[in-house]
Scaffold this motif. Structure first.
Motif, mmCIF file in Angstrom:
data_model
loop_
_atom_site.group_PDB
_atom_site.id
_atom_site.type_symbol
_atom_site.label_atom_id
_atom_site.label_comp_id
_atom_site.label_asym_id
_atom_site.label_seq_id
_atom_site.Cartn_x
_atom_site.Cartn_y
_atom_site.Cartn_z
ATOM 1 N N VAL A 129 -7.896 1.282 -1.151
ATOM 2 C CA VAL A 129 -6.667 1.988 -0.767
ATOM 3 C C VAL A 129 -5.572 1.772 -1.803
ATOM 4 N N THR A 130 -5.395 0.532 -2.251
ATOM 5 C CA THR A 130 -4.316 0.263 -3.207
ATOM 6 C C THR A 130 -4.616 0.805 -4.596
ATOM 7 N N ARG A 131 -5.875 1.010 -4.921
ATOM 8 C CA ARG A 131 -6.219 1.532 -6.244
ATOM 9 C C ARG A 131 -6.252 3.057 -6.281
ATOM 10 N N LEU A 132 -6.700 3.691 -5.210
ATOM 11 C CA LEU A 132 -6.868 5.136 -5.216
ATOM 12 C C LEU A 132 -5.645 5.899 -4.716
ATOM 13 N N LEU A 133 -4.897 5.317 -3.800
ATOM 14 C CA LEU A 133 -3.747 6.005 -3.225
ATOM 15 C C LEU A 133 -2.460 5.447 -3.815
ATOM 16 N N TYR A 134 -1.539 6.340 -4.133
ATOM 17 C CA TYR A 134 -0.260 5.889 -4.675
ATOM 18 C C TYR A 134 0.594 5.335 -3.548
#
Length: 183
Positions: A50-55
């Motif tokens: 989540v923290t890597r793919l979503l801003y």
């Protein structure tokens, strides 16, 4: 080529995300309703994805927690929930007389996203109050309040929201915000 300033490298950014990652893992375990090795591991995987793919916009935490004021805040919050629950129940058991409601604009003192959102969440958890909108740029909360039919009750609810914001600042606000409370 310029040298990186201390504290701005990738290692520093990872450490700044640890509270977010831990929060997401805890949320994941709460959603599954169990604490097991598999739920912790899958929570870590989901949190990292989540923290890597979503801003997600960066949330600056103050890095300050005052344990005394945090306890005061928690006691106050528990009291507010109990008192408000009784008031809402009283309204529910008097169906003939419908309560008048109000939408109240509250100008917060802080511009900190963390304090603003924490205040909004806590206000929404108190029965009879719901945050309708947050205006980040102007530092405004718009609240729907049950049973606020006269000007005095509206002002009392506005003062209660500001007092709650003060409690949040005392517990977890930045040092500058904390010192600004006395002015």
């Amino acid at each position: 080529m310029s040298e990186a300033t201390p504290g701005t490298g990738p290692r520093r950014r990872i450490w700044r995300q640890v509270p977010l990652l831990l929060g997401l893992v805890v949320l994941w375990m709460l959603l599954w309703g169990e604490v097991s090795g598999l739920s912790v591991l899958s929570g870590i995987v989901v949190a990292v994805v989540v923290t890597r793919l979503l801003y997600l916009p960066p949330v600056e935490l103050s890095g300050r927690v005052n344990v005394f004021w945090l306890l005061v805040f928690l006691v106050r919050f528990a009291r507010d929930v109990v008192v408000s629950s009784v008031v809402v129940a009283r309204h529910a058991f008097r169906p003939r007389r419908l309560p008048q409601n109000a939408i109240i604009e509250v100008a917060l003192r802080t511009r900190s996203d963390f304090v603003m959102v924490t205040t909004a969440i806590v206000l929404s958890l108190v029965p009879g109050t719901l945050v309708l909108e947050i205006d980040r740029e102007r530092g405004l909360l718009f609240l729907h309040v049950l049973g606020a039919g006269d000007h005095e009750t509206v002002e009392r609810n506005r003062r209660a929201a500001l007092a709650l914001e003060r409690s949040v600042i005392r517990a977890v606000g930045s040092r500058a915000e904390f010192e600004g409370l006395s002015s």
